[in-house]
Design an enzyme around this catalytic site. Sequence first.
Site, PDB file in Angstrom:
ATOM      1  N   ASP A   1       0.798  -1.130  -0.033  1.00 18.36           N
ATOM      2  CA  ASP A   1       0.026   0.042   0.007  1.00 18.36           C
ATOM      3  C   ASP A   1       0.877   1.258   0.135  1.00 18.36           C
ATOM      4  O   ASP A   1       0.789   2.159   0.788  1.00 18.36           O
ATOM      5  CB  ASP A   1      -0.978  -0.090   1.186  1.00 18.36           C
TER       6      ASP A   1
ATOM      7  N   TYR B   1      -7.190  -3.277  12.384  1.00 19.00           N
ATOM      8  CA  TYR B   1      -8.150  -2.187  11.779  1.00 19.00           C
ATOM      9  C   TYR B   1      -9.460  -2.287  12.226  1.00 19.00           C
ATOM     10  O   TYR B   1     -10.342  -2.027  11.477  1.00 19.00           O
ATOM     11  CB  TYR B   1      -7.563  -1.973  10.433  1.00 19.00           C
TER      12      TYR B   1
ATOM     13  N   GLU C   1       3.201  -8.178   7.172  1.00 15.77           N
ATOM     14  CA  GLU C   1       1.982  -8.983   6.626  1.00 15.77           C
ATOM     15  C   GLU C   1       2.402  -9.877   5.615  1.00 15.77           C
ATOM     16  O   GLU C   1       1.598  -9.756   4.610  1.00 15.77           O
ATOM     17  CB  GLU C   1       0.864  -7.835   6.101  1.00 15.77           C
TER      18      GLU C   1
ATOM     19  N   GLU D   1       0.399  -1.763  14.304  1.00 13.65           N
ATOM     20  CA  GLU D   1      -0.336  -0.839  13.364  1.00 13.65           C
ATOM     21  C   GLU D   1      -1.963  -0.725  13.695  1.00 13.65           C
ATOM     22  O   GLU D   1      -2.339  -1.953  14.267  1.00 13.65           O
ATOM     23  CB  GLU D   1      -0.562  -1.260  11.962  1.00 13.65           C
TER      24      GLU D   1
HETATM   25  C1  GCB Z   1      -1.816  -2.452   6.722  1.00 11.10           C
HETATM   26  C2  GCB Z   1      -0.215  -2.373   5.899  1.00 11.10           C
HETATM   27  C3  GCB Z   1      -0.072  -0.978   5.433  1.00 11.10           C
HETATM   28  C4  GCB Z   1      -1.106  -0.291   4.855  1.00 11.10           C
HETATM   29  C5  GCB Z   1      -2.398  -0.292   5.826  1.00 11.10           C
HETATM   30  C6  GCB Z   1      -3.639   0.532   5.532  1.00 11.10           C
HETATM   31  O1  GCB Z   1      -1.948  -3.322   7.250  1.00 11.10           O
HETATM   32  O2  GCB Z   1       0.559  -2.806   6.750  1.00 11.10           O
HETATM   33  O3  GCB Z   1       1.212  -0.906   4.501  1.00 11.10           O
HETATM   34  O4  GCB Z   1      -0.702   1.075   4.497  1.00 11.10           O
HETATM   35  O5  GCB Z   1      -2.636  -1.458   6.472  1.00 11.10           O
HETATM   36  O6  GCB Z   1      -3.652   1.891   5.650  1.00 11.10           O
HETATM   37  O7  GCB Z   1      -4.402  -0.155   5.172  1.00 11.10           O
END
Ligand code: GCB
Length: 652
Positions: A212, A509, A456, A545
């Site tokens: 990403d 997330y 990941e 994260e």
């Molecule tokens: C993740 C990734 C990261 C992305 C992020 C997102 O899990 O490790 O590279 O930018 O999510 O914002 O989706």
Amino acid sequence: MAALLCALCLVLATSLVPCRAGHSARALQEGMLYPRESPSRELKELSGIWSFRADWSQQRDAGFAEQWYKQPLRQSGPVMDMPVPASFNEITQDPRLRGYVGWVWYEKEVLPPGRWLRKEDGTRVVLRMGSVHYYAIVWVNGVQVTEHEGGHLPFEAEISRLLQDAPGKPCRITIVVNNTLSPHTLPPGTIQYMDDDSMYPKGYFVQNTRFDFFNYAGIHRPVLLYTTPPAYIDDITVTTGVDGNVGLIRYLVSIRGSAHYSLNLTLHDADGVTVATGDGPDGQLKVPNPILWWPYLMHERPGYLYSLKVTLSATVDGRVSEDSYTQPVGIRTIRVVDTQFLINGKPFYFHGVNKHEDSDIRGKGLDWPLVLKDFNLLRWLGANSFRTSHYPYAEEIMELCDAYGIVVIDECPAVGMKDSKNFGNKSLQHHLVVMEELIRRDKNRPSVVMWSVANEPASDLRPAGYYCRTVIGHTKSVDPTRPVTYVSNANYARDQGAPYVDVICVNSYFSWYHDPGHLEVIRLQLSTRLDNWYDTHRKPIIQSEYGADTIAGFHADPPLMFSEEYQSALLKEYHAVLDQKRKKYVIGELIWNFADFMTEQGTTRVLGNKKGIFTRQRQPKASAFVLKERYWKLANESSCLTPAKYDDVCLP
Ligand code: GCB
């Protein structure tokens, strides 16, 4: 479409992807000291404007077929000015160049000082590239001197002979760069040809990736020439320990160019006072009552560095050859014990960020104002650490981490490994070399406290178990002094690599990609997720994260997705759980992300990823103030500064 690649394999080339042929493995026999001036070493930076030409030929192979490296690039056809260091993507107004995939050519002419070229002195002149993304071949005056795979680590070639052959003439450096990714590159990617001629022009293809961030390309870090004498200090390895009130510095120095030499080592403190001396290529220095290297906010002198001056006196062909190199050394220990991450025996809690090397015009090119702005923001925020998501950062950045006491989880560019093809032997062999190159570059950095071998990966796939075990095992065998991790978003019960890591790093997330808009589910879901990981593996955990996309200036109360209020509320829900778990096994939290950054275009990205707590221009969103309050509170819990405020520690 056939195309181009490593010159050696040109004949066999059948795709856009460079051939690797194990060239980078050879380089590992040598050191990769960060270039520093000394009485015996000079540096000449080649930053500035270079000539540039993208190869627009159908096969992207005209440059090789016509041997553009043989004469000045302008004689091959139209060239343009291109800054180095910078990505080429954002510099021009040509949309085709922004998304270009294939070979691009760079060239610079430089006049080396005459004193470097006197044959009788035997001076070595080395051409060093800090980072060229992704694949590079380098010629000097039309002669190939090196090639390298991988966009984030330095490589170099000695070019003395070629310069001596053309005294008084400008030396022409040609670097050809290919940004094509394959299932076996790090990071991986694929080229997809669109064959439906009712929809796409003939030969149309796109590059797909599963990470990403935008695949910026070009010469991203400084290119420089440096000199050494004919017998020279090739590598230094330093590891540190503490025994009671004595600091221990074990050293190993490798010398090239002569077997007849003597070596002296002098350790100075930050005031220039000599505190220990030694001799010979390996040994141990003892420093009574050392000032240890402490992370930012844990001590009133964070990032304390000693200077280890290594002096070589050798004979080469009956003549004396002298070299010296000064290596900064931070004395500190790291241990993972049960659920604690100990730095100098004290529990360390990572309250930090994930970053990107990203700026709006330079792309991933080293940008000094941005680098310094970011360190000021980190300190303002009270952040004590970051992860180099998702690739090794510039050595210039790592130098500042050492000096400011910013703790680093040093990640290699293994990101977007989602397909079983990414876990085969070819990928594995390259991955091992990349870890060796990374360790070779950063092994002496006190700020680096842990290696991250991937972000990941599809670690629930069957081949991932063997793959992760091998990469982690190899990393530990090359550097037994640091813990190793990788960052997982797999299911805790199906993750194949977790048994081999020292620290578990998990991304989540909640209330964003899952249950979007439902902040009320975060506490239960996060608590359960973290407990499941801990109960299964019994290792310390970092929330590596978490975050929410937020468009600066969007407001909604009650909080709605993409508003500044939503991002702040989401963070607070996470913090409530992390406060519970850090009493048990959570040893850190790293926000995603420090700042907004560019990605490929797509329906879920608004001019890039907007999960920054700062905008891409480094202005704070509301969440930055939430995090600042929290990080300073966390810092004051573990600090010996009582109580610390930004003004106390950062303003003169
Ligand atoms: C993740 C990734 C990261 C992305 C992020 C997102 O899990 O490790 O590279 O930018 O999510 O914002 O989706």
